[in-house]
Design an enzyme around this catalytic site. Structure first.
Site, PDB file in Angstrom:
ATOM      1  N   SER A 141       0.854  -1.195   0.000  1.00 23.73           N
ATOM      2  CA  SER A 141       0.000   0.000   0.000  1.00 23.73           C
ATOM      3  C   SER A 141       0.884   1.238   0.000  1.00 23.73           C
ATOM      4  O   SER A 141       2.025   1.194   0.487  1.00 23.73           O
ATOM      5  CB  SER A 141      -0.865   0.033   1.266  1.00 23.73           C
ATOM      6  OG  SER A 141      -1.460   1.301   1.427  1.00 23.73           O
ATOM      7  N   TYR A 156      -1.427  -1.204  10.272  1.00 21.54           N
ATOM      8  CA  TYR A 156      -1.612  -1.418   8.826  1.00 21.54           C
ATOM      9  C   TYR A 156      -0.383  -0.933   8.061  1.00 21.54           C
ATOM     10  O   TYR A 156       0.163  -1.641   7.219  1.00 21.54           O
ATOM     11  CB  TYR A 156      -2.865  -0.677   8.369  1.00 21.54           C
ATOM     12  CG  TYR A 156      -3.175  -0.807   6.887  1.00 21.54           C
ATOM     13  CD1 TYR A 156      -3.797  -1.947   6.384  1.00 21.54           C
ATOM     14  CD2 TYR A 156      -2.857   0.220   5.996  1.00 21.54           C
ATOM     15  CE1 TYR A 156      -4.087  -2.058   5.030  1.00 21.54           C
ATOM     16  CE2 TYR A 156      -3.145   0.113   4.649  1.00 21.54           C
ATOM     17  CZ  TYR A 156      -3.767  -1.027   4.169  1.00 21.54           C
ATOM     18  OH  TYR A 156      -4.054  -1.135   2.814  1.00 21.54           O
ATOM     19  N   ALA A 158       2.659  -0.493   9.145  1.00 18.65           N
ATOM     20  CA  ALA A 158       3.804  -1.367   9.437  1.00 18.65           C
ATOM     21  C   ALA A 158       3.683  -2.676   8.661  1.00 18.65           C
ATOM     22  O   ALA A 158       4.673  -3.191   8.119  1.00 18.65           O
ATOM     23  CB  ALA A 158       3.883  -1.643  10.937  1.00 18.65           C
ATOM     24  N   SER A 159       2.452  -3.206   8.578  1.00 16.88           N
ATOM     25  CA  SER A 159       2.263  -4.484   7.860  1.00 16.88           C
ATOM     26  C   SER A 159       2.573  -4.310   6.380  1.00 16.88           C
ATOM     27  O   SER A 159       3.144  -5.198   5.750  1.00 16.88           O
ATOM     28  CB  SER A 159       0.830  -5.009   8.054  1.00 16.88           C
ATOM     29  OG  SER A 159      -0.108  -4.293   7.267  1.00 16.88           O
ATOM     30  N   LYS A 160       2.204  -3.156   5.842  1.00 17.63           N
ATOM     31  CA  LYS A 160       2.398  -2.944   4.395  1.00 17.63           C
ATOM     32  C   LYS A 160       3.865  -2.639   4.065  1.00 17.63           C
ATOM     33  O   LYS A 160       4.326  -2.927   2.962  1.00 17.63           O
ATOM     34  CB  LYS A 160       1.468  -1.826   3.910  1.00 17.63           C
ATOM     35  CG  LYS A 160      -0.004  -2.227   3.945  1.00 17.63           C
ATOM     36  CD  LYS A 160      -0.276  -3.458   3.097  1.00 17.63           C
ATOM     37  CE  LYS A 160      -1.734  -3.843   3.019  1.00 17.63           C
ATOM     38  NZ  LYS A 160      -1.988  -4.992   2.141  1.00 17.63           N
TER      39      LYS A 160
END
Ligand code: NAP
Length: 250
Positions: A141, A156, A158-160
């Site tokens: 993202s 979110y 950090a996950s992306k």
């Protein structure tokens, strides 16, 4: 027909970017399977394909559950014979301000957005490596890129960012047979962004040099490129599709 005779599995494809990608892939000649948590969305995607004279096969499963992922891959191989393309698109966001954010929010977000990608890639690579070919496209993202994190979605973001790191590592481990790349969408009109306040959406449009949010089909076209033979010499890379949002204003 850029994907003629290829087989492709797309996760989180009961709606949004995944659904648009599944339909585009089928139009480009691929035999397409879609994986999602619930059947309703997938049934709609399959029906839309059928109206266009195309076929899309639904596989129910949860990308965070290793046994379900393995079962879907087995069913996919039984139906299509091989797996040429995996698009790791399933993703979730749990918006909540810093002091309300919980460890459970983090765990759920990382489970789908990061570990889910790993589990699906690992299951698919078991078939791709013996075939000596394959393409894996992971969806990150704009919120995982450099300075583009957004308030309230730190887990979110950090996950992306993690998706970009795991893509690069997988690209090395699965070379030279499997290409692994990331597509990072900008703000896109889907159910994920629908609940955002109008002011936030206006800022997303204003902030993009191309002055609009993406349609799911804009992102699907970039995923198609990364999944096609046009990207045969590309691996470990990030393709940012954000209408110029990340360009710095000077
Ligand atoms: P969406 O409309 O919310 O669709 C996501 C799909 O993934 C839903 O059908 C959802 O099923 C499914 N899913 C969620 N958890 C799953 C799991 N554990 N296993 C299998 N399927 C699961 O999202 P989207 O906007 O199309 O986004 C697709 C991808 O692009 C995501 O990775 C997202 O982070 C990324 N992205 C989106 C935007 C944007 O502006 N929309 C921007 C950048 C990146 P349920 O309906 O049952 O929950």
């Amino acid at each position: 027909m850029r994907l003629k005779d290829k087989t492709a599995l797309i996760t989180g494809a009961g709606r949004g970017i995944g659904a648009a990608t599944a339909l585009l892939f089928a139009e480009e000649g691929a035999r397409v399977g879609i994986l999602d948590l619930r059947p309703e969305g997938m049934d709609k995607v399959a029906a839309t394909a059928q109206q266009k004279g195309l076929a899309i096969k639904a596989f129910r499963g949860d990308v965070t559950q290793k046994d379900q992922v393995a079962r879907v891959l087995e069913e996919f191989i039984a139906a299509f014979g091989r797996i040429d393309i995996l698009v790791n698109n399933a993703g979730i966001v749990i918006p909540r301000p810093f002091f309300e954010k919980t460890a459970e929010d983090w765990e759920k977000t990382l489970a789908v957005n990061v570990i889910g990608i790993f589990l699906c890639a690992q299951a698919a690579a078991r078939y791709m490596l013996p075939q000596k070919s394959g393409k894996i496209v992971n969806i990150s993202s704009i919120r995982g890129i450099d300075h583009c994190g957004r308030e309230g979605v730190m887990d979110y973001s950090a996950s992306k960012t993690a998706v970009i790191g795991l893509t690069k590592t997988m690209a090395k481990e699965l070379a030279p047979y499997v290409n692994v790349n990331t597509v990072a969408p900008g703000h896109t009109k889907t159910e994920m962004t629908a609940p955002l306040p109008e002011e936030v959406k206006r800022n997303m449009i204003e902030g993009a040099y191309l002055k609009r949010m993406a349609e799911p089909e804009d992102i699907a076209k970039a995923i198609l490129f990364m999944a096609s033979n046009d990207a045969d010499f590309i691996t470990g890379q990030v393709l940012l599709v954000d209408g110029g949002f990340s360009l710095k204003r000077t």
